[in-house]
Write an enzyme that holds these catalytic residues in place. Structure first.
Site, PDB file in Angstrom:
ATOM      1  NE  ARG A 147      -3.559  -1.775   2.943  1.00 44.80           N
ATOM      2  CZ  ARG A 147      -3.861  -1.718   4.222  1.00 44.80           C
ATOM      3  NH1 ARG A 147      -3.591  -0.647   4.906  1.00 44.80           N
ATOM      4  NH2 ARG A 147      -4.451  -2.725   4.801  1.00 44.80           N
ATOM      5  CB  THR A 148       0.279   4.542  -1.612  1.00 41.03           C
ATOM      6  OG1 THR A 148       0.166   3.964  -2.889  1.00 41.03           O
ATOM      7  CG2 THR A 148       1.058   5.833  -1.727  1.00 41.03           C
TER       8      THR A 148
END
Lengths: 245, 223
Positions: free
Chosen positions: A22-23
């Site tokens: 995930r960012t």
């Protein structure tokens, strides 16, 4: 063996492995995009900088792209996410063309699509780290909208992302009016971009202005603004207030 | 390396206030048109009001992306209902649907504070008020959003609704005439705009009665 046990709460519903996918934060970023409606369509401006934190790593990044026949997309934020969005839109436009039915997606539809994409990514806690500006003209109707990384979207006569919201919007609120001529529109945008150049540290003096009308899109060659650094307030900022910075 | 915490929030508060007042044969729903984030104004002309069915209108304030998604969801469900039942959803039916939809996301809520207004099957005005996770109640009037703390006490003063706990059951509609209710709404928003920074710019008023739906606008302070 961890003697200092981590006291951070396990607040993720997915496992720890999923987190690496995930960012968490952006890496290469673009700064503000400013856009306004004018007599014949939309004018949009963005500089060509791609910053890597505080380093100005890339200086020829095109942050505005033409989408289909009727739209123009400008992006600030993570450049790689912008490139991903362009791939999504490529596919969207391709499928639209393949219907070969004389219809084509207008700016309103593209904006809606982007809003759904951004919102759905935010729902999965893996956002596309961009603030997007979508402008266009279809069947004489001008459209200018924006969508943020968490899905907040709206349309207006003038929009801006990032620092542009703080520095450019007030200028536009004061000086924008209906049916601006092309020259007046460009002058107004350049005024906004100049202020951003003076005051936004991630701005660079190499920008493009894009125009979209019923006839189509034109993105200008990169150019730079004339700046003046001899204002007394710049030359001697502490004059009126000793000890200031 | 200790687990990284997210440095972004999936929520934002885009501000604004909503009000709804139920009358004997009408319903007034109103909301301002300002959309903000932090100390910035994003736009001065954004509608928070959505028509869900012929006689059912919802006003929502909070996180705009969630509000938009909620409106789309309910509109889609209404379309399915119309296909299956060959009629429009009544306001009380939509009220229950909204509650269920909100509770469905109990553990990742829609950050949306709603008031639902309309006419019930007998043509009487009805207002339902919600919290973000679907808890709801039929009332004679309500306000939600950033200005609700300023607006609600004033509405209580002017319109005090009978408690739903009283016996015999009393009607939760205001004795005011339609024009008086619209006037009250305008007064209330003008006052809220003075003190709530997130309320202002323009007021959008929707009135539902036997003749249909009517829309009205009023300018509010822009500061």
């Amino acid at each position: 063996m961890n003697f200092m046990a981590s006291k951070q709460p396990e607040n993720s519903l997915l496992g720890p492995e999923a987190d690496s996918q995930r960012t968490l934060y952006p890496y290469v970023t673009g700064t503000s995009v400013v856009a306004l409606k004018y007599k014949d369509g939309i004018l949009m401006a963005a500089d060509m900088g791609g910053s890597y934190g505080s380093t100005l790593r890339y200086k020829s990044v095109e942050r505005m792209k033409s989408i289909g026949k009727h739209s123009l997309l400008g992006a600030s934020g993570e450049i790689s996410d912008f490139q991903e969005i362009l791939r999504y839109l490529d596919e969207l436009i391709l499928y639209d063309n393949m219907w070969d039915d004389g219809n084509s997606l207008g700016p309103k539809e593209v904006h809606n699509y982007l809003t759904r994409v951004m919102y759905n990514r935010r729902n999965k806690f893996n956002p596309l780290w961009n603030s997007l500006v979508l402008g266009g003209v279809k069947n004489g109707q001008k459209y200018l909208g924006t969508v943020s990384m968490i899905g907040v979207n709206f349309e207006d006569n003038h929009v801006a992302t990032g620092f542009g919201n703080h520095l450019a919007r007030p200028i536009l609120r004061q000086e924008w009016h209906e049916n601006l001529s092309y020259e007046d529109g460009v002058r107004l945008l350049e005024k906004c971009m100049r202020v951003l150049l003076y005051r936004d540290r991630s701005a660079i003096n190499k920008l493009q202005i894009a125009k979209i009308t019923e006839e189509g899109t034109t993105i200008s060659r990169p150019y730079s603004l004339k700046t003046y650094w001899e204002f007394s307030a710049f030359a001697n900022p502490a004059q009126g207030a000793v000890g200031t910075w | 390396m200790p687990k990284q915490q997210a440095n972004w929030s999936p929520y934002d508060n885009n501000g604004g206030s909503c009000v709804a007042i139920a009358g004997a044969d009408y319903c007034v729903i109103a909301a301002d048109t300002r959309m903000s984030t932090g100390y910035n104004i994003l736009t001065r002309d954004y509608s928070k009001i959505c028509k869900l069915a012929d006689k059912c209108v919802m006003a929502s304030s909070g996180f705009q992306a969630d509000v938009k998604a909620l409106q789309k969801h309910l509109a889609a469900r209404h379309l399915i209902y119309q296909h299956q039942h060959n009629k429009q959803m009544s306001c009380p039916a939509m009220a229950q649907l909204l509650s269920n939809t909100l509770y469905y996301k109990r553990f990742f809520p829609y950050y949306s504070f709603n008031v639902l207004g309309g006419l019930d099957n007998e043509g009487k005005g009805c207002v339902f008020t919600y919290d973000a996770v679907g808890s709801y109640e039929k009332v004679g009037y309500s306000s939600q959003g950033s200005g609700s703390t300023l607006i609600m006490p004033f509405l209580d003063n002017q319109l005090k609704s009978p408690s739903p706990l009283l016996l015999p059951v009393q009607d939760a509609v205001t004795p005011l005439a339609e024009a008086e209710a619209v006037d009250l709404v305008k007064t209330v928003f003008a006052s809220a705009s003075e003190r709530d920074i997130y309320t202002g710019d323009k007021l959008e008023i929707v009135v539902i009665n036997a003749d249909g739906i009517r829309r009205e606008y009023m300018d509010l302070r822009k500061d």
